[in-house]
Design an enzyme around this catalytic site. Structure first.
Site, PDB file in Angstrom:
ATOM      1  N   GLY A 283     -48.796 -29.501  10.914  1.00  0.00           N
ATOM      2  CA  GLY A 283     -47.679 -29.763  10.013  1.00  0.00           C
ATOM      3  C   GLY A 283     -47.971 -29.106   8.672  1.00  0.00           C
ATOM      4  N   MET A 285     -51.670 -27.599   6.175  1.00  0.00           N
ATOM      5  CA  MET A 285     -53.113 -27.476   5.963  1.00  0.00           C
ATOM      6  C   MET A 285     -53.332 -27.282   4.468  1.00  0.00           C
ATOM      7  SD  MET A 285     -56.154 -27.463   7.147  1.00  0.00           S
ATOM      8  CE  MET A 285     -57.479 -27.428   5.947  1.00  0.00           C
ATOM      9  N   GLU A 286     -54.215 -28.123   3.934  1.00  0.00           N
ATOM     10  CA  GLU A 286     -54.344 -28.264   2.479  1.00  0.00           C
ATOM     11  C   GLU A 286     -55.173 -27.177   1.800  1.00  0.00           C
ATOM     12  OE1 GLU A 286     -55.578 -30.224   4.894  1.00  0.00           O
ATOM     13  OE2 GLU A 286     -57.535 -31.077   4.379  1.00  0.00           O
ATOM     14  N   ASN A 287     -55.047 -25.926   2.209  1.00  0.00           N
ATOM     15  CA  ASN A 287     -55.851 -24.886   1.565  1.00  0.00           C
ATOM     16  C   ASN A 287     -55.608 -24.929   0.049  1.00  0.00           C
ATOM     17  OD1 ASN A 287     -56.917 -23.945   4.052  1.00  0.00           O
ATOM     18  ND2 ASN A 287     -54.909 -23.052   4.484  1.00  0.00           N
ATOM     19  N   HIS A 310     -48.194 -34.886   1.496  1.00  0.00           N
ATOM     20  CA  HIS A 310     -49.514 -35.128   2.086  1.00  0.00           C
ATOM     21  C   HIS A 310     -50.491 -34.008   1.710  1.00  0.00           C
ATOM     22  CE1 HIS A 310     -52.304 -36.515   5.313  1.00  0.00           C
ATOM     23  NE2 HIS A 310     -52.600 -35.226   5.371  1.00  0.00           N
ATOM     24  N   GLU A 311     -50.084 -32.775   1.916  1.00  0.00           N
ATOM     25  CA  GLU A 311     -51.012 -31.665   1.632  1.00  0.00           C
ATOM     26  C   GLU A 311     -51.326 -31.588   0.139  1.00  0.00           C
ATOM     27  OE1 GLU A 311     -52.317 -30.895   4.224  1.00  0.00           O
ATOM     28  OE2 GLU A 311     -50.739 -31.443   5.628  1.00  0.00           O
ATOM     29  N   HIS A 314     -54.028 -33.957  -0.870  1.00  0.00           N
ATOM     30  CA  HIS A 314     -55.385 -33.485  -0.563  1.00  0.00           C
ATOM     31  C   HIS A 314     -56.021 -32.771  -1.762  1.00  0.00           C
ATOM     32  CE1 HIS A 314     -56.354 -34.368   3.589  1.00  0.00           C
ATOM     33  NE2 HIS A 314     -55.217 -33.868   4.043  1.00  0.00           N
ATOM     34  N   GLU A 333     -58.719 -37.883   5.246  1.00  0.00           N
ATOM     35  CA  GLU A 333     -57.354 -38.131   5.734  1.00  0.00           C
ATOM     36  C   GLU A 333     -56.835 -39.537   5.425  1.00  0.00           C
ATOM     37  OE1 GLU A 333     -55.509 -35.797   6.427  1.00  0.00           O
ATOM     38  OE2 GLU A 333     -56.887 -34.166   6.929  1.00  0.00           O
ATOM     39  N   ASP A 392     -63.067 -31.613  16.174  1.00  0.00           N
ATOM     40  CA  ASP A 392     -61.608 -31.808  16.239  1.00  0.00           C
ATOM     41  C   ASP A 392     -61.265 -33.160  16.867  1.00  0.00           C
ATOM     42  OD1 ASP A 392     -61.057 -29.420  15.062  1.00  0.00           O
ATOM     43  OD2 ASP A 392     -60.412 -28.389  16.885  1.00  0.00           O
ATOM     44  N   TYR A 400     -56.479 -41.390   9.824  1.00  0.00           N
ATOM     45  CA  TYR A 400     -55.322 -41.343   8.924  1.00  0.00           C
ATOM     46  C   TYR A 400     -54.825 -42.750   8.591  1.00  0.00           C
ATOM     47  CZ  TYR A 400     -54.700 -36.323   9.832  1.00  0.00           C
ATOM     48  OH  TYR A 400     -54.873 -34.972   9.907  1.00  0.00           O
ATOM     49  N   ARG A 574     -46.733 -26.251  16.784  1.00  0.00           N
ATOM     50  CA  ARG A 574     -47.345 -27.320  15.991  1.00  0.00           C
ATOM     51  C   ARG A 574     -47.925 -28.378  16.904  1.00  0.00           C
ATOM     52  NH1 ARG A 574     -44.168 -31.038  11.529  1.00  0.00           N
ATOM     53  NH2 ARG A 574     -45.816 -32.594  11.337  1.00  0.00           N
TER      54      ARG A 574
HETATM   55  N1  BES Z   1     -56.103 -31.412   7.251  1.00  0.00           N
HETATM   56  C1  BES Z   1     -55.051 -31.739   8.133  1.00  0.00           C
HETATM   57  C2  BES Z   1     -54.903 -30.769   9.279  1.00  0.00           C
HETATM   58  C3  BES Z   1     -56.097 -30.700  10.209  1.00  0.00           C
HETATM   59  C4  BES Z   1     -56.727 -31.848  10.655  1.00  0.00           C
HETATM   60  C5  BES Z   1     -56.540 -29.484  10.661  1.00  0.00           C
HETATM   61  C6  BES Z   1     -57.820 -31.765  11.519  1.00  0.00           C
HETATM   62  C7  BES Z   1     -57.622 -29.385  11.515  1.00  0.00           C
HETATM   63  C8  BES Z   1     -58.268 -30.540  11.948  1.00  0.00           C
HETATM   64  C9  BES Z   1     -53.707 -31.836   7.390  1.00  0.00           C
HETATM   65  O1  BES Z   1     -53.825 -32.306   6.089  1.00  0.00           O
HETATM   66  C10 BES Z   1     -52.847 -32.840   8.126  1.00  0.00           C
HETATM   67  O2  BES Z   1     -53.218 -33.970   8.142  1.00  0.00           O
HETATM   68  N2  BES Z   1     -51.730 -32.399   8.713  1.00  0.00           N
HETATM   69  C11 BES Z   1     -50.803 -33.275   9.417  1.00  0.00           C
HETATM   70  C12 BES Z   1     -49.569 -33.528   8.604  1.00  0.00           C
HETATM   71  C13 BES Z   1     -49.588 -34.746   7.791  1.00  0.00           C
HETATM   72  C14 BES Z   1     -48.211 -34.964   7.160  1.00  0.00           C
HETATM   73  C15 BES Z   1     -50.069 -35.999   8.465  1.00  0.00           C
HETATM   74  C16 BES Z   1     -50.338 -32.615  10.706  1.00  0.00           C
HETATM   75  O3  BES Z   1     -50.633 -31.445  10.938  1.00  0.00           O
HETATM   76  O4  BES Z   1     -49.645 -33.256  11.466  1.00  0.00           O
HETATM   77 ZN    ZN Z   2     -54.324 -34.308   5.938  1.00  0.00          ZN
END
Ligand code: BES
Ligand code: ZN
Length: 628
Positions: A283, A285-287, A310-311, A314, A333, A392, A400, A574
């Protein structure tokens, strides 16, 4: 003497180095990489990057003579020590056979003759494999335009597939980069763009002056354009999406202001977002300085922008204060989900935030039950033990949502103003540091020992951190957010309200999701057909509503919706959307067959990491060692 010893022990206890990171070969207590300087060229025809990474390395242990780095599928050409004078010395190195999870250890040997200077530069010439698992190279047909595209995704341990470095969140580096790309394309990075006189077309330079963990080093190259929202926020995206993105995220300056009010000053100068191609696996990624955002968030009515909130959050939890290993993933998270929830409440109001609470609690309870049923109850602790497993796997609703409710519990006991001050203090005291769960626990217990602090016992805290599932102190949910909606849904199902008279006009996506999720598997086809035609439910439109609709179609085996299911699954890469639908399909033999058929067509548009996961869900691939 005893006193001195005590003091020594005490100072050791407060500066104690966290346990070694089980997902990195790096030995930062021997040599510590402080800066990474990249000079890379992108070869689109070959799907490879080629060039050099120059690491500025500090020797921590004077007896150490081997620098170990993380790599994955890299072809290392040479390693050189660059002396202050600019003279170069070739160094011997060894690349070990790859471990399936960790990749290959790169050992660089320093000759015994020469005492190493306290800081040295090591230049590695290399090229990436065309299978680098951080990178996705897209043909024009997989983009929103007519030019090729490539991007990186570092989290969790993928940066090592495009940069040889200490790929652990415990190690923070500053970085600079020179990227050479085809002259008609634009490069962006999680860093400030800097100009240098004399650079030809297709040369882009970047500088990240704040120290960050390696998983946040990121780039994208494509036909990119920019639209500014304010003097410090804006959006990048491919030309054809610029207008849509400019409309959707117009509130970005307001979000940033709300973030600063809650969590303290924004310390990264700019906050921009990059709207990605469809295959982007998350969804968001918090680069740092530049969040990467899935285009599935472009709903046209700003109803899904919470992902950006959300991002953005971060920027404090994760980027400013970082977990020191993947076992502490909830520190990133859970904190971010808590901040996201607070910012949602501030920006969209309490009712919106309450709906989020109810829906996400349901998902959390389900996730905990699933872990228990699979024999992985320990994975519902906040503190994880991921040694020997793919990090992962740590990414579940537990990090979360359980993480968020832990902070919600603390907020309840402290009272909001006092908890806000506590959080601010935490971010300020640990800014630009990587910390583990025990550091947070210690900080919290210390605060609770001060006069006037709320009464929270260490047992209550540890039940959250080291205990499974949801503890007895879990805050209760608001009760009536969905009661009117649930009544309407029941009346509709039982024929007391006509389909066209459902009060959908003001529904936000979460209300649609609730309505569709609550429908049973034996809902008659006639009802489904009415819903579909009255509200144009399908693959187009709002990605979250479409997801809930397609889940209902799978649950009810409603075949007229299958072409839309296929369209949806081939139009997004996604992870959450794709895995939810394939998991639902895999519950029945017919569904599994359909899922495999659709996957064969959708596969080219998925990121390599998503392909692996989907293949596991569709039982096309053996499960990992832990059985997940
Ligand atoms: N940092 C995460 C994405 C991530 C997590 C990448 C674990 C690789 C491994 C990002 O901040 C995130 O949490 N994305 C969520 C969206 C959010 C609104 C909950 C997603 O991708 O669903
Ligand atoms: Zn996140």
């Amino acid at each position: 003497m005893r006193k001195i010893l005590c003091l020594l022990l005490l100072s050791f206890a407060t500066t104690a180095v966290a346990a070694p990171d089980p997902h990195s070969y790096a030995e930062p207590d021997k040599f510590l990489v402080r800066h990474v300087s990249l000079d890379l060229t992108a070869f689109f025809e070959l799907h490879r990057l080629k060039g050099t990474a120059e690491l500025t390395v500090e020797q921590k242990d004077p007896t150490a003579n081997i620098l170990t780095l993380d790599t994955r599928d890299l072809e290392i050409e040479s390693v050189r020590l660059v002396e202050a004078s600019g003279r170069e010395k070739v160094l011997a190195f060894r690349l070990d056979d790859p471990d399936p999870i960790l990749g290959s250890r790169l050992s660089i040997f320093f000759p015994e003759c020469c005492a190493a200077p306290p800081q040295m530069r090591i230049r590695i010439s290399y090229r990436t494999s065309n299978e680098a698992n951080a990178l996705q190279w897209l043909d024009p047909a997989q983009t929103f335009g007519s030019k090729p595209y490539v991007f990186s995704q570092g989290e969790t341990i993928r940066t090592r597939s495009w940069i040889p470095l200490q790929d652990s969140p415990a190690v923070r580096v500053t970085y600079s980069a020179r990227l050479q790309v085809p002259p008609d394309l634009v490069a962006v990075m999680s860093a400030a763009r800097v100009a240098q006189a004399g650079d030809g077309p297709g040369v882009f330079r970047f500088e990240m002056r704040q120290p960050i963990p390696s998983y946040l080093i990121a780039f994208a190259i494509g036909d990119l354009k920019f639209h500014a929202f304010s003097d410090r926020t804006g959006t990048w995206t491919e030309s054809s999406r610029l207008e849509a993105a400019s409309y959707e995220f117009e509130d970005l300056p307001r979000m940033l202001a709300a973030g600063e009010k809650l969590a303290g000053p924004y310390r990264w100068d700019r906050y921009d977002i990059l709207i990605m191609p469809r295959s982007f696996p998350y969804g968001g990624m918090e680069n740092p300085r530049l969040s990467f955002i899935s285009p599935s968030v472009l709903a046209g009515d700003r109803s899904l922008v919470a992902t950006v909130v959300h991002e953005l959050a971060h920027s404090w939890s994760g980027n400013l204060v970082t977990m020191s290993s993947w076992n502490d993933f909830w520190l990133n998270e859970g904190f971010t989900s808590y901040l996201e929830r607070r910012l949602s409440e501030e920006i969209y109001g309490k009712r919106f935030a309450d709906m989020e609470d109810v829906i996400s609690r349901g998902e959390l309870v389900q996730a905990i039950e699933d872990l228990k049923a699979a024999g992985h109850e320990k994975d519902s602790d906040l503190k994880l033990d991921l040694a020997g497993r793919d990090p992962d796997e740590g990414s579940s609703d537990v990090a979360y949502e359980k993480g968020r409710w832990f902070l919600g519990f603390l907020e309840g006991r402290y009272g909001r103003p006092a908890f806000d001050a506590f959080l601010r203090g935490w971010f300020d005291a640990h800014a630009f540091q990587s910390v583990d769960t025990e550091t947070f626990r210690g900080w919290l217990l210390k605060d609770l020992a001060r006069p006037g602090a709320p009464k929270i016992s260490s047992d209550e805290i540890d039940a959250w951190i080291y205990g499974p599932g949801l503890p007895a102190t879990t805050p209760v949910l608001p009760t009536d957010v969905f009661s009117a909606l649930d009544r309407a849904a029941k009346d509709w199902r039982e024929g007391r309200i006509a389909t066209a008279s459902l009060p959908t006009k003001d529904w936000v996506p979460m209300e649609w999701v609730r309505f569709l999720d609550e429908q049973p598997a034996d809902l008659p086809d006639a009802k489904l057909a009415e819903l579909r035609s009255a509200y144009n439910l399908g693959a187009a439109g709002n990605a979250e509503i479409a997801l809930a609709w397609l889940q209902l179609a799978i649950r009810t085996s409603y075949e007229p919706a299958y072409p839309d299911l296929e369209r949806y699954l081939t139009q997004t890469g996604r992870w959450r959307l794709v895995s939810t639908l394939f998991t639902d399909l895999a519950r029945t033999p017919e569904g599994l067959a359909l899922g495999r058929e659709i996957y064969a067509k959708a596969k080219p548009g998925y990121h390599p990491s998503i392909r692996d996961e989907v293949e596991r869900v569709l039982k096309l691939k053996a499960p990992t060692a832990s059985g997940q």
